[in-house]
Scaffold this active site. Structure first.
Site, PDB file in Angstrom:
ATOM      1  N   CYS A  30       0.890  -1.165   0.000  1.00  0.00           N
ATOM      2  CA  CYS A  30       0.000   0.000   0.000  1.00  0.00           C
ATOM      3  C   CYS A  30       0.922   1.206   0.000  1.00  0.00           C
ATOM      4  O   CYS A  30       1.442   1.586   1.043  1.00  0.00           O
ATOM      5  CB  CYS A  30      -0.932   0.027   1.212  1.00  0.00           C
ATOM      6  SG  CYS A  30      -1.971   1.519   1.235  1.00  0.00           S
ATOM      7  N   CYS A  74      -0.733   4.287   2.122  1.00  0.00           N
ATOM      8  CA  CYS A  74      -0.745   4.271   3.586  1.00  0.00           C
ATOM      9  C   CYS A  74      -0.454   2.860   4.070  1.00  0.00           C
ATOM     10  O   CYS A  74       0.702   2.424   4.024  1.00  0.00           O
ATOM     11  CB  CYS A  74      -2.052   4.819   4.146  1.00  0.00           C
ATOM     12  SG  CYS A  74      -3.539   4.354   3.228  1.00  0.00           S
ATOM     13  N   SER A  75      -1.464   2.110   4.490  1.00  0.00           N
ATOM     14  CA  SER A  75      -1.165   0.779   5.025  1.00  0.00           C
ATOM     15  C   SER A  75      -2.373  -0.146   4.873  1.00  0.00           C
ATOM     16  O   SER A  75      -2.609  -1.005   5.717  1.00  0.00           O
ATOM     17  CB  SER A  75      -0.763   0.877   6.495  1.00  0.00           C
ATOM     18  OG  SER A  75      -1.788   1.528   7.217  1.00  0.00           O
ATOM     19  N   CYS A  76      -3.137   0.023   3.819  1.00  0.00           N
ATOM     20  CA  CYS A  76      -4.331  -0.795   3.599  1.00  0.00           C
ATOM     21  C   CYS A  76      -3.943  -2.271   3.508  1.00  0.00           C
ATOM     22  O   CYS A  76      -2.958  -2.624   2.858  1.00  0.00           O
ATOM     23  CB  CYS A  76      -5.052  -0.356   2.333  1.00  0.00           C
ATOM     24  SG  CYS A  76      -5.592   1.364   2.408  1.00  0.00           S
TER      25      CYS A  76
END
Lengths: 98, 214
Positions: free
Chosen positions: B119, B122-124
């Site tokens: 991702c 961000c951090s999906c």
């Protein structure tokens, strides 16, 4: 973030981390607020609030510190929590610690 | 976060690593968490019990759920078809609650094509199926490098693929997450689903590793 320096030249730290109690409470709040039954915060709103952090604070903040900052920003922005109310509450908590 | 954002003030990033996780938050953030939580509870937005249950749910999720899904797909071609068509529904068949999660797409690795998930924004991550992401998945270094030099990153994870294998790096978003279905290792013919699931590690479902050899 794709290809962005200096990160693209950094080693990947593969150390595993357990979430702290703080981390878990913040994660839980994000899930509860974004749940369709409440629909009080979307992921993009959260990211927007994180990306608007002052650069130095952005750099210094841990992952879930950024998240709680974003929750507070979005809740105040949407008037779910009043700004003064939050300032007052923080002052109370600080005083109780001293 | 977005590249544009970092492009604006990249000069501030002079530390070697993200301060991703600390044992304890700094005092002002600990206070902020408590203040926000108590105010939202007082307003009836949620209850302390809601938070406790949500944490319980988080703690109950682990890559073992994803491993069961992959193992089922390995032994049941019909299930695999359903998984590749609609991963959330297929996960639901095995009792995984994906009601409050974005679309999940399952990507099948083959001898010709390997998938690796990142991702960059961000951090999906498909938390409902794999639990919380590892810290490195959220690191700026992984997010910056995965799309730039995937073969090198894979090699650092101990995954060296033949030159002929195409590597597809897929970038997650808030609305679409990915689950990699690794290749079933040879020498596992006739194995039970449960035994097969033991070969499916978290990283093999992110695509930075292969399923373990028997």
């Amino acid at each position: 973030m794709g290809g962005v320096e200096p990160f693209a030249s950094q080693a990947i730290d593969r150390t595993e981390h357990e979430l702290s109690a703080f981390d878990k409470r913040v994660d839980a709040m994000v899930n509860l607020l974004s749940h369709p039954s409440r629909a009080l915060m979307r992921v993009d709103e959260m990211r927007d609030a994180i990306e608007a952090m002052p650069p130095a604070e952005y750099d210094a903040a841990a992952y879930y510190e950024k998240w709680i900052h974003a929750i507070a920003e979005v809740m105040v922005h949407k008037d779910v929590i009043g700004e003064e109310e939050l300032v007052l509450k923080l002052a109370e908590l600080k005083e109780a610690e001293e | 976060m977005s590249g544009a954002h970092h492009g604006d003030h990249v000069h501030t990033h002079d530390h070697a690593h993200d301060p991703l996780h600390a044992a304890e938050p700094r005092p002002e953030y600990a206070r902020l968490e408590r203040a926000v939580r108590e105010l939202l509870i007082a307003k009836g937005v949620f209850t302390a019990e809601d938070i406790r249950k949500q944490i319980e749910l988080m703690d109950s999720r682990s890559p073992a759920m994803g491993a069961r899904i992959v193992a089922r797909a390995w032994v049941d071609p019909d299930y695999k078809r359903r998984l590749l068509a609609d991963a959330k529904a297929a996960a639901g068949e095995l009792g995984v609650d994906t009601s409050n999660t974005a679309t999940v797409v399952a990507l099948e690795n083959t001898p010709a094509r390997h998938h690796m998930v990142v991702c960059t924004l961000c951090s999906c991550y498909p938390k409902a199926i794999l639990g919380v992401p590892p810290a490195w998945y959220k690191s700026s270094a992984y997010r910056a490098r995965a799309v730039k030099e995937p073969r090198k990153v894979l090699a650092e994870f101990g995954t060296v693929l033949p030159d002929g294998v195409e590597i597809r790096v897929v970038d997650s978003t808030a609305d679409m997450r990915y689950l990699v279905v690794p290749m079933r290792p040879s020498g596992t013919e006739g194995w039970s689903e449960e035994r097969l699931a033991g070969l499916v590690g978290r990283d093999s479902m992110i695509g930075t590793a292969l399923a373990a050899a028997p």
